[in-house]
Design a protein around this motif. Structure first.
Motif, short mmCIF file in Angstrom:
data_model
loop_
_atom_site.label_atom_id
_atom_site.label_comp_id
_atom_site.label_asym_id
_atom_site.label_seq_id
_atom_site.Cartn_x
_atom_site.Cartn_y
_atom_site.Cartn_z
N VAL A 149 0.85 -1.19 0.00
CA VAL A 149 0.00 0.00 0.00
C VAL A 149 0.88 1.24 0.00
N ASN A 150 0.30 2.34 -0.44
CA ASN A 150 1.05 3.59 -0.48
C ASN A 150 1.32 4.15 0.91
N ALA A 151 0.29 4.08 1.75
CA ALA A 151 0.43 4.66 3.08
C ALA A 151 -0.64 4.08 4.00
N VAL A 170 2.08 6.87 7.92
CA VAL A 170 3.38 6.31 7.53
C VAL A 170 3.28 5.80 6.10
N THR A 171 4.25 6.15 5.28
CA THR A 171 4.22 5.73 3.89
C THR A 171 4.91 4.37 3.72
N SER A 172 4.80 3.83 2.53
CA SER A 172 5.44 2.55 2.26
C SER A 172 6.95 2.64 2.42
N GLY A 173 7.48 3.84 2.19
CA GLY A 173 8.92 4.05 2.35
C GLY A 173 9.35 4.32 3.76
N TRP A 221 -4.60 4.10 -5.26
CA TRP A 221 -5.17 5.27 -4.58
C TRP A 221 -6.59 5.07 -4.07
N ARG A 222 -6.96 3.84 -3.81
CA ARG A 222 -8.23 3.60 -3.13
C ARG A 222 -7.99 3.76 -1.63
N ILE A 223 -9.05 4.22 -0.96
CA ILE A 223 -8.93 4.48 0.47
C ILE A 223 -9.79 3.48 1.23
#
Length: 115
Positions: free
Chosen positions: A30-32, A50-53, A101-103
């Protein structure tokens, strides 16, 4: 993505809580992921993300008192909150933003700070 939040409860001012959010999918995909909260009569606001990075950001209201972390192996995100204040009382929601970008939202866990 299904999210299961837990760890809320009643705590005295100055106390601590750790919220957990278990995801049904790999959180590294996931992105975040983040935590939001909504007090009665108020809008839902970001607490921490928190982001994936691994980059994190916090709302000013919890900065210095909250730490968001993730365990990719357990597909779980945590929110450690210290020095809790009555104004932290709210329903806390876990959130995930997928690669497309789905939430997604969890069901919420209640945090009540009161003596």
């Amino acid at each position: 993505v299904q999210l299961q939040a837990s760890g809320g409860g009643l705590v005295q001012p100055g106390g601590s809580l750790r919220l957990s959010c278990a995801a049904s999918t790999s959180i590294s995909s996931v992105n975040a992921m983040g935590w939001y909260r909504q007090a009665p009569g108020k809008l839902r606001d970001l607490v921490a993300r928190v982001t994936s990075g691994g980059s994190t950001n916090y709302s000013d209201s919890v900065k210095g008192r909250a730490t968001i972390s993730k365990d990719n192996a357990k597909n779980t995100v945590y929110l450690q909150m210290n020095s809790l204040k009555p104004e932290d009382t709210a329903l806390y929601y876990c959130n995930a933003v997928s690669r497309d970008w789905r939430i997604y939202w969890g069901q919420g866990t209640q945090v009540t700070v009161s003596s």
